[in-house]
Scaffold this active site. Structure first.
Site, PDB file in Angstrom:
ATOM      1  N   ARG A 299     -23.100 -18.291  36.026  1.00 61.65           N
ATOM      2  CA  ARG A 299     -24.018 -17.505  36.838  1.00 61.65           C
ATOM      3  C   ARG A 299     -24.561 -18.356  37.985  1.00 61.65           C
ATOM      4  O   ARG A 299     -24.740 -17.865  39.100  1.00 61.65           O
ATOM      5  CB  ARG A 299     -25.186 -17.015  35.975  1.00 61.65           C
ATOM      6  CG  ARG A 299     -26.203 -16.201  36.760  1.00 61.65           C
ATOM      7  CD  ARG A 299     -27.488 -16.028  35.976  1.00 61.65           C
ATOM      8  NE  ARG A 299     -28.414 -15.113  36.634  1.00 61.65           N
ATOM      9  CZ  ARG A 299     -29.679 -14.969  36.288  1.00 61.65           C
ATOM     10  NH1 ARG A 299     -30.172 -15.681  35.297  1.00 61.65           N
ATOM     11  NH2 ARG A 299     -30.456 -14.117  36.924  1.00 61.65           N
TER      12      ARG A 299
ATOM     13  N   HIS B  76     -28.725 -14.211  25.018  1.00 60.57           N
ATOM     14  CA  HIS B  76     -27.670 -14.076  26.016  1.00 60.57           C
ATOM     15  C   HIS B  76     -27.064 -15.414  26.439  1.00 60.57           C
ATOM     16  O   HIS B  76     -26.065 -15.424  27.155  1.00 60.57           O
ATOM     17  CB  HIS B  76     -28.209 -13.361  27.257  1.00 60.57           C
ATOM     18  CG  HIS B  76     -28.390 -11.887  27.078  1.00 60.57           C
ATOM     19  ND1 HIS B  76     -29.111 -11.348  26.040  1.00 60.57           N
ATOM     20  CD2 HIS B  76     -27.943 -10.835  27.809  1.00 60.57           C
ATOM     21  CE1 HIS B  76     -29.108 -10.025  26.139  1.00 60.57           C
ATOM     22  NE2 HIS B  76     -28.399  -9.696  27.204  1.00 60.57           N
TER      23      HIS B  76
ATOM     24  N   HIS C  65       0.848  -1.194   0.000  1.00 64.15           N
ATOM     25  CA  HIS C  65       0.000   0.000   0.000  1.00 64.15           C
ATOM     26  C   HIS C  65       0.885   1.245   0.000  1.00 64.15           C
ATOM     27  O   HIS C  65       1.231   1.767   1.072  1.00 64.15           O
ATOM     28  CB  HIS C  65      -0.912   0.008   1.220  1.00 64.15           C
ATOM     29  CG  HIS C  65      -1.861  -1.147   1.283  1.00 64.15           C
ATOM     30  ND1 HIS C  65      -1.449  -2.426   1.590  1.00 64.15           N
ATOM     31  CD2 HIS C  65      -3.207  -1.213   1.080  1.00 64.15           C
ATOM     32  CE1 HIS C  65      -2.497  -3.236   1.581  1.00 64.15           C
ATOM     33  NE2 HIS C  65      -3.565  -2.533   1.263  1.00 64.15           N
TER      34      HIS C  65
ATOM     35  N   HIS D 107      -3.789   3.379  -3.597  1.00 61.90           N
ATOM     36  CA  HIS D 107      -4.021   2.963  -2.209  1.00 61.90           C
ATOM     37  C   HIS D 107      -3.385   1.614  -1.895  1.00 61.90           C
ATOM     38  O   HIS D 107      -2.595   1.507  -0.958  1.00 61.90           O
ATOM     39  CB  HIS D 107      -5.524   2.901  -1.917  1.00 61.90           C
ATOM     40  CG  HIS D 107      -5.850   2.608  -0.481  1.00 61.90           C
ATOM     41  ND1 HIS D 107      -5.668   1.376   0.100  1.00 61.90           N
ATOM     42  CD2 HIS D 107      -6.353   3.403   0.492  1.00 61.90           C
ATOM     43  CE1 HIS D 107      -6.031   1.416   1.370  1.00 61.90           C
ATOM     44  NE2 HIS D 107      -6.455   2.635   1.631  1.00 61.90           N
TER      45      HIS D 107
ATOM     46  N   GLU E  69     -17.573  -3.374  24.668  1.00 63.56           N
ATOM     47  CA  GLU E  69     -16.827  -4.621  24.808  1.00 63.56           C
ATOM     48  C   GLU E  69     -15.598  -4.682  23.897  1.00 63.56           C
ATOM     49  O   GLU E  69     -14.517  -5.089  24.326  1.00 63.56           O
ATOM     50  CB  GLU E  69     -17.737  -5.829  24.519  1.00 63.56           C
ATOM     51  CG  GLU E  69     -18.880  -6.007  25.491  1.00 63.56           C
ATOM     52  CD  GLU E  69     -20.140  -5.245  25.102  1.00 63.56           C
ATOM     53  OE1 GLU E  69     -21.169  -5.413  25.777  1.00 63.56           O
ATOM     54  OE2 GLU E  69     -20.085  -4.484  24.096  1.00 63.56           O
TER      55      GLU E  69
END
Length: 677
Positions: free
Chosen positions: A531, A485, A31, A265, A423
C-alpha cells in the site's frame, strides 16, 4: 420413485454400478454410494446431451463436465472407460493405487477427459462457474452473426456436501447475477452424507436458495428415470439462466441392505453385499467384465468424431470469413503468448526502469497492467470488491455485465470482472477460467484475505493452472486498519504451497518483472504488493535480467574496504531498509551486500552455482521481512539473524509501526553486530 422399463438404459446404468462395486471393493477404499445412486443421471447426460470426443479430449468446443462431488470419482472413471477414452479397464482395477490414472479423487492432467481436480467439496462447482463464464465471454468476443465457433455447455454433478460448502454460495450467486445460461447443475438430492441423514444439520430449502440467486430450478426430478432427467436437461437448455436440476435419488441404489444409508457413502460394500447386489440388479458378468453389447451402447467415439468434424467444418468457414479472429482464437485456446510478447515484456520493464518512480507497488502493478492489457487481449482481470484499493483495473478495461442490463440474453463482453466480496469464489472461478482456456485470468484482494482463498490457491498449484492472484496491502505498512488487516504470516504461508510462485517486489521494476514472469509461467503465481510507497532502486541491465532468478545481488560489497562482511537479504518494502543500512554499517567496519529476493520460490529453483554466487558459504547473513521469522532460517541458518514480526500488528500509521516493531536501520545494525560477534 419408479424406474421406467427401459432395458438398455437399465443395463447401461448397472454397468456403472458393477464397475463401482468392483473397483471400490478391490481397492478396499472409496465411495460407492454416489456413483450407484447417480448412474441413471449419468446415462441421461452422457449418452443424450454431452458433446465430447473421446479421441480428442481437448477439442475446443466440447461440453465441459465437472464432477464436483469428486469423492465419487469412480463414476467419472467408469464413464470415461465405457464411452471410449484412453482409460483401459486395467486402470479401473488399479483404482486408488500408486501411479494409476484412477486416483482417489479426479485429477486434471492425470486422467484423459478429467476437466478439473475435484474433491474439496464445492470447488468443482465454482470451477464450473469459471468455465461457463469463459465460454460466455469467448462467445461474445469471437462469435459472429453468421458464424459461431464457441457454443457449448458446462455440466456439473453436485451433492449435498458441495452445496453446504460456503464457496458454492459465492460462486452460484455470481453465476446467477451474470445469467450464465449454459451452466447446468444436476443435484444428487439423496439426503445422506458421511455422518448420516443431512436433515439433522441442514434444512436449507435448496431450490428457493437457487431461485434467490437468479437461477432456474427444476424440482423433484426422479433421478433414477433416465427419460425424466433427459427431459429436465432439454428444458434447461431452452432457458436464459443457469439451471439447477434437483434429482431425487437413493444413495447406493441396488444394494439391498445398504442403499439409502450413510453406510454406503464412503466404504466398500463388502464381498457379501456385492454378491447380493449383483443378483439384485441382474448382473451376471465377472468382476470388471462388461458385455460387448453394453460397450456398444456406451461408445461415444463415432458421435464424438462426427461432432468435432462438424465444428471443424464450421471453423473452416469462419476462418475464411474472419481470418484474424480465427488465428487469435486458435492461439489463445492453445495457451500461446503473442509473437510480439518478448518485445512487449522488455518494453514494459524498460519503461518502469525509465520512470524511476517511488510509488507503492500496487500502483506500479497497475501501471504494468496498463501495458500488459495492450499486449495481451486474453488478459481477464478482476477484484473481490476492492478494485480501488487493489488497483487491478486499467483505463481501457471493460466491466463484464449481465446481458439483461443491456436488454440482451447474452453476456455483455468485458475484460474485467467485479466478483463482489467473494474471495474464495473468485479464486476458484479463476481456476475454472484458466482450465477452460482462452483467457489468462487474474483477481485481486487484500493479502490477509488470501486466507479465505487458501484452498483454491492450493488447488491452483496442484493443477498448475495459469491463475494469477494479486494480493495488496502486504504488511503492517497497511497502517491504521490494524491487525485484522495487516498480514504477518500470509507471505510465508503462501511460499509453503508447492508449485505456487510467490513474488514480493521491492519497487516498480521488480513489479514489472514479477508480472511478466507470472504471465509466462504455466502454473499459478501470487503477486504481493504494498500500500505504501517503495523507493526506486537503480540497476544495471544485468541486474534487471537477474530479477527473474528470484534473488540477486542488488548492492555488492565494496571490495576496496578491508572489513568484516555480512549479507543482508530482504524483500518488498524492507529492501530499502537494507540499502539504508549499508553506510551506517560501514562506519562500524562492516561491509554489507544486499540481496533482493522478490521470489524465494523462484530463487530455490536456481542452480547451485547461482545460489553460491548470491549467498556464498561462510559469510554471516541477516534476513529482513515484515512478517514471521521462522521461514527465513533456511537462508540464514541457525547462526544467522532475522528481523521480522512474530506477533500480530497494531493500529497506527505505517511509519510508527515500522519503528515500533524494530524495522529500523538501528535494529539492523544491532542484529548484524550480534551475528558477527
Amino acid at each position: 420413485m419408479t424406474t421406467p422399463p427401459n432395458t438398455q438404459t437399465t443395463m447401461m446404468a448397472n454397468a456403472i454400478r458393477a464397475l463401482t462395486m468392483d473397483a471400490v471393493q478391490q481397492a478396499n477404499s472409496g465411495h460407492p454410494g454416489m456413483p450407484m445412486g447417480m448412474a441413471e443421471i449419468a446415462v441421461a447426460l452422457w449418452t443424450r446431451h454431452l458433446r465430447h470426443n473421446p479421441a480428442n479430449p481437448n477439442w475446443a468446443d466440447r461440453d465441459r463436465f465437472v464432477l464436483s462431488n469428486g469423492h465419487g470419482s469412480i463414476l467419472l472413471y467408469a464413464l470415461l472407460h465405457l464411452s471410449g477414452y484412453d482409460l483401459p479397464i486395467d486402470e479401473l482395477k488399479r483404482f486408488r493405487q500408486l501411479n494409476s490414472r484412477t486416483p482417489g479423487h479426479p485429477e486434471a492432467g492425470i486422467t484423459s477427459g478429467v476437466e478439473t481436480t475435484t474433491g474439496p467439496l464445492g470447488q468443482g462447482l465454482a470451477n464450473a462457474v469459471g468455465m461457463a463464464l469463459a465460454e460466455a465471454l469467448l462467445a461474445a468476443e469471437f462469435n459472429q452473426p453468421d458464424a459461431k465457433i464457441v457454443d457449448h455447455y458446462t455440466y456439473v454433478f453436485v451433492g449435498d456436501g458441495c452445496l453446504m460448502e460456503g464457496v458454492s454460495h459465492e460462486a452460484c450467486s455470481l453465476a446467477g447475477t451474470l445469467g450464465l445460461s449454459k451452466l447446468i447443475v444436476l443435484y444428487d438430492d439423496n439426503g445422506i452424507s458421511i455422518d448420516g441423514d443431512v436433515k439433522h444439520w441442514c434444512v436449507d430449502d435448496t431450490p428457493k436458495r437457487f431461485e434467490a440467486y437468479g437461477w432456474n430450478v427444476i424440482r423433484a426430478v426422479d433421478g433414477h428415470n433416465v427419460d425424466a432427467v433427459d427431459a429436465a436437461i432439454r428444458a434447461a437448455k431452452k432457458l436464459n439462466k443457469p439451471t439447477l436440476i434437483c434429482c431425487h435419488t437413493i444413495i447406493g441404489r441396488g444394494a439391498p441392505n445398504k442403499a439409502g444409508s450413510h453406510n454406503v457413502h464412503g466404504s466398500p460394500l463388502g464381498e457379501s453385499e456385492v454378491a447380493v447386489t449383483r443378483a439384485a440388479i441382474g448382473w451376471n458378468a465377472e468382476p470388471f467384465m462388461i458385455p460387448q453389447n453394453i460397450y456398444t451402447l456406451w461408445d461415444a467415439k463415432k458421435t464424438g468424431i462426427r461432432a468435432e468434424h462438424e465444428w471443424s467444418e464450421d471453423f473452416t468457414v469462419y476462418r475464411e470469413k474472419y481470418p484474424r479472429q480465427a488465428a487469435e482464437f486458435k492461439r489463445r485456446i492453445a495457451g500461446q503468448l503473442p509473437a510480439h510478447w518478448v518485445d512487449s515484456a522488455h518494453r514494459l520493464i524498460s519503461a518502469a526502469n525509465n520512470r524511476a518512480e517511488t510509488v507503492a507497488s500496487r500502483q506500479a502493478s497497475q501501471q504494468t497492467i496498463e501495458e500488459l492489457a495492450a499486449a495481451l487481449p486474453e488478459l481477464l482481470g478482476g477484484s473481490a470488491d476492492l478494485t480501488s484499493s487493489n488497483l487491478t483495473n486499467w483505463k481501457a478495461s471493460n466491466p463484464v455485465r449481465a446481458g439483461r442490463e443491456i436488454g440482451s440474453q447474452a453476456l455483455q463482453w468485458g475484460n474485467y470482472i467485479n466478483y463482489g466480496v467473494r474471495e474464495f469464489g473468485m479464486s476458484a472461478a479463476l481456476n475454472g477460467i484458466a482450465l477452460h482456456g482462452g483467457y489468462l485470468p487474474f483477481g485481486g484482494t487484500f493479502l490477509t484475505f488470501s486466507d479465505y482463498s487458501r484452498n483454491a490457491l492450493r488447488m491452483a498449484a496442484l493443477m498448475k493452472t495459469r491463475s494469477i492472484f494479486v494480493f495488496t496491502h502486504d504488511s503492517i505498512g497497511l497502517g491504521e486498519d490494524g491487525p485484522t488487516h495487516q498480514s504477518i504470516e500470509q507471505v510465508s504461508s503462501l511460499r509453503l504451497i508447492p508449485d505456487m510462485d510467490v513474488w514480493r517486489p521491492a519497487d516498480s521494476v521488480e513489479t514489472a518483472v514479477a508480472w511478466t514472469q507470472a504471465i509466462e509461467r504455466y502454473g499459478p503465481s501470487s503477486l504481493i504488493f504494498s500500500r505504501q510507497k517503495l523507493a526506486f532502486s537503480s540497476r544495471t541491465d544485468a541486474q534487471i535480467a537477474d530479477i527473474a532468478r528470484g534473488g540477486y545481488v542488488l548492492c555488492d560489497w565494496n571490495n576496496d574496504i578491508p572489513a568484516r562482511k555480512v549479507i543482508l537479504i530482504a524483500t518488498g518494502s524492507e529492501v530499502e531498509l537494507a540499502l539504508n543500512a549499508i553506510k551506517p554499517l560501514s562506519h562500524i567496519g562492516v561491509n554489507a551486500r544486499v540481496i533482493s529476493m522478490p521470489s524465494t520460490t523462484v530463487f530455490d529453483r536456481q542452480n547451485a552455482e547461482w545460489y553460491e554466487f548470491v549467498l556464498p558459504r561462510g559469510v554471516p547473513r541477516v534476513a529482513i521481512e515484515a512478517g514471521v521469522t521462522a521461514f527465513w532460517y533456511k537462508y540464514v541458518g541457525i547462526e544467522g539473524g532475522i528481523i521480522g514480526i512474530d506477533t500480530f500488528g497494531e493500529s497506527a500509521p505505517a511509519s510508527v509501526l515500522f519503528k515500533y516493531f524494530g524495522l529500523t536501520v538501528d535494529n539492523v545494525i544491532k542484529t548484524v553486530k550480534l551475528v558477527l560477534d
